[in-house]
Every structure is written in C-alpha cells, then in structure tokens.
Design a protein around this motif. Structure first.
Motif, short mmCIF file in Angstrom:
data_model
loop_
_atom_site.label_atom_id
_atom_site.label_comp_id
_atom_site.label_asym_id
_atom_site.label_seq_id
_atom_site.Cartn_x
_atom_site.Cartn_y
_atom_site.Cartn_z
N VAL A 7 0.84 -1.20 0.00
CA VAL A 7 0.00 0.00 0.00
C VAL A 7 0.87 1.25 0.00
N GLN A 12 -4.83 2.73 -3.19
CA GLN A 12 -4.57 1.55 -2.35
C GLN A 12 -4.91 1.85 -0.89
N PHE A 16 -7.68 -0.12 1.37
CA PHE A 16 -7.36 -0.66 2.69
C PHE A 16 -8.47 -0.33 3.68
N ARG A 57 2.01 -2.07 4.98
CA ARG A 57 0.71 -2.73 4.88
C ARG A 57 0.49 -3.22 3.45
N LEU A 59 -2.25 -5.30 0.49
CA LEU A 59 -3.51 -5.80 -0.02
C LEU A 59 -3.25 -7.10 -0.75
N THR A 67 -10.03 -7.71 -4.01
CA THR A 67 -9.37 -7.80 -2.70
C THR A 67 -9.97 -8.93 -1.89
N LYS A 70 -6.27 -8.17 3.70
CA LYS A 70 -5.35 -7.05 3.94
C LYS A 70 -4.69 -7.26 5.29
#
Length: 384
Positions: A7, A12, A16, A57, A59, A67, A70
C-alpha cells in the motif's frame, strides 16, 4: 492465484479502508472505525512508533483482481519480548484458510527477513489501548478503538498455528445494578476519614488532573511487567485531545490531604455516535456528530483506567471511590451500562476488582503468538 500489493498510492490506501466495510456490510454489529484513526497509525508524522520501528501494509488480490485480504506488519522496538517479536494487525480476510495462510506466510517472511523470531497479532503499531486483539467471544458492537471481527477469524489464526499469548477480558454491568455490599461497607468506613476526599475530573482544571493521573499511574502501574512511566506533558496532551467528549461526572480521583492516591477514569463510548458517520469525519460529519451528541442519548460509558497507589491497596479504597462516583453519576447522567476496557488474564488483581463490582464478562479478545521455530516451547504472558 493471489497477488500482493504494497500500500502506497491513494487508491490503495482507500481500498485498505473500504475492504472491511464491504466485508462486514451485512453485519449489524460492525461499526466502521474512523478513517483518520486508521490512517494516523500509518503516518510517520502522527505516530511516534515509526521513529524506532518499521511498518508496511499490504492488499491481497485474487485472479479477478478483487481484494480478498489485507494486513499491516511491523516491528516495534519498544515492544520488549523474550525473543525478537514482530506484529501483525488490521487483518481482514475472506472465510478461506488458504488465503489466510498466504497472508500469514507473507507476514512471517517479512518479519524473518528483519531478524524476528515470532509474531503477535492482531495487535496495533502503537499502544495497547486501541486496535489490539481478536474477538473470540461476545460478537457485539465494539467500543471505540476496539477491534471487531467475524467468528471465523479465530479458526483462521489457530489453524495456521497461532496460540493465545493472553486473553483480554471485558467486564460490564448496569449502572443501576446493586453495588457489592463490600464496596458500600468500605465506602462507609472511609467516609469517616476526614483526610480523604473524592472529586470528579473537570475540564477547566485539566493540568492539575493530568499531574494527579501521572502520579497515581506511575506509582500503581510502572512496576508491572512491561509497564512504563508516563509524563505530565503526554498525559495533558491526551486529556486535551479528549476534552470535547469528557463528561465531568464520570471520572473520579481520591485524595489524602490533597495528595492523589486513586483514580477511576471513564469516557462516553463515542462509537455510539461515530457509528452514524460511516468512517468519515470531515466538516459535514463533524456537524452531524455535534447534532447527534446533542440530541441522541449515549447510554454506555467505558472504563479506561483504574489505579490505587501501593500504600492504599488492599484497604478497600476502591469501594469508597466507586460508590462515591456511582451515586453521583446516577443522578447526573443518562448512562445505563458501563464496560471496562479489556483486562489481561495476566492481571489477576484487576480481574478481582472487576469481579467484586458484580460485573459479567461481556466479551473476550485474544492476543495470539506464532513462534517461527515450531520446536520452541510456547509460553503465555507472565502473570503480574
């Protein structure tokens, strides 16, 4: 096939935040956290833990570029453990063990590359007071700053090999339920002591109460296990941040000849207002929040911190303080329920106090640990 995206773009970052909102869209108990609360954790300018840690972080997308999960993975150098231990948090995933295993493997590899030997989760890249632990019992509306998850998350963690490092117990009781006779007896006893006084926290004297809080906290908690001292300036900053939602009837301090010796800190559960804002807190939402706060009764308060200095412990002072405060707030507030922020199962002293209040456990969360060396003996959090 699952692909991984780190991310970093605005789209993005938005995904999230939006993925869990879609995942829980049909769950009536889910309350979306404020976007700004999540984003601030990943901002080096707003989260001091970036100075001595590392955080990324990710995805996770399926073959259709949808997605499916996460997570955030991080190293917090102030998080002292027997072996180098990293953390994972803000985990959300579809109900599929293979997908969860892929995410956990990714986190494990990321942490191993940085010298870690274990990972805890789901935890926060910050203090334990927010977004810490996995709900394993009591799938009801989360308190502000508390994680919420589907029941199947427990299986995702445990099937991978995570074990419970410690349980986090949340105790609740109706405000107007009968108070323990022991507490009323202790109130009657200490009320006769002319050197003792109980005072509610007021907004116009935050500096004094910040100093009193710091003195009590450091005496009562700093010596515990992984505890650490707090400073007046940090506490005052925290109090000023909380000022708009402080209720002057529900946080109490006890003094002996004006010297602070005990405290019982509570706040309204702001999630009872924030749940109408869909994670946003712009100008329109702030105006809406003010309207909601004015006209919609908040019937739940949250116990944040409870502390008695060592020389006054085991003398029933908590009974004096709690009954003094309870009698007052019953007359001056609309609260019907109080729930204590979680108490670790490693803290039997606080659990005993909660039980003496005739509370019931309304939910349990768990902090899980996964040792990378599968032959190493697993040990739970030490008892305080």
């Amino acid at each position: 096939m699952i692909t991984v995206e780190k991310v970093h773009t605005e789209s993005q970052k938005k995904e999230f935040l939006e993925f869990p909102a879609r995942l829980y869209q049909h769950d009536d108990h889910y309350i979306r956290p404020l976007n700004q609360d999540i984003e601030s954790i990943f901002s080096p300018e707003k989260n001091k833990f970036h100075k001595n840690g590392e955080c990324e972080r990710f995805l996770f997308k399926n073959a259709q570029h949808e997605t499916v999960g996460k997570v955030a993975v991080f190293i917090n150098k102030t998080y002292q453990q027997q072996q180098p231990t990293g953390g994972i948090g803000f985990f959300d995933c579809i109900n599929d063990q293979d997908t969860a295993n892929f995410i956990f493997d990714h986190c494990k590899n990321w942490l191993q590359q940085r010298g870690m030997e274990a990972m805890d989760g789901p935890i926060n890249f910050g203090e334990r007071d927010k977004f810490w632990g996995l709900v394993i019992e009591g799938f009801i509306e989360p308190l502000y700053g508390m994680n919420y998850n589907f029941p199947y998350y427990k299986d995702l963690f445990e099937n991978y090999g995570f074990k419970i490092y410690f349980e986090q117990l949340c105790f609740s009781r109706p405000i107007f339920a009968e108070v323990s006779r022991l507490f009323t007896l202790m109130h009657a006893k200490h009320s006769k002591n002319p050197n003792l006084s109980a005072k509610p926290m007021t907004k116009n004297n935050l500096k004094k109460f910040a100093e009193d809080f710091t003195e009590i906290y450091n005496k009562a908690w700093a010596a515990h296990g992984e505890g650490k001292c707090m400073h007046d300036s940090k506490v005052l900053k925290m109090f000023k941040t909380m000022k708009p939602i402080i209720n002057e009837h529900i946080s109490w301090f006890v003094y002996e000849n004006e010297k602070p010796i005990a405290m019982w800190m509570n706040l309204p559960d702001t999630n009872q207002w924030f749940k109408y804002l869909n994670g946003k807190f712009g100008i329109w939402e702030k105006l809406k929040f003010l309207w909601i706060r004015q006209f919609k009764k908040n019937e739940k308060m949250v116990g944040l911190v409870f502390g008695v200095v060592p020389e006054w412990q085991k003398k029933g002072l908590e009974g004096y303080m709690i009954w003094e405060g309870t009698q007052h707030l019953r007359k001056h507030t609309d609260f019907k329920v109080t729930e204590m922020q979680w108490i670790g199962d490693f803290n039997p002293k606080m659990i005993k106090i909660a039980e003496n209040l005739d509370t019931t456990v309304t939910r349990k969360l768990a902090t899980y640990r996964y040792l990378f060396d599968r032959n190493k003996k697993f040990e739970k959090h030490p008892i305080l």
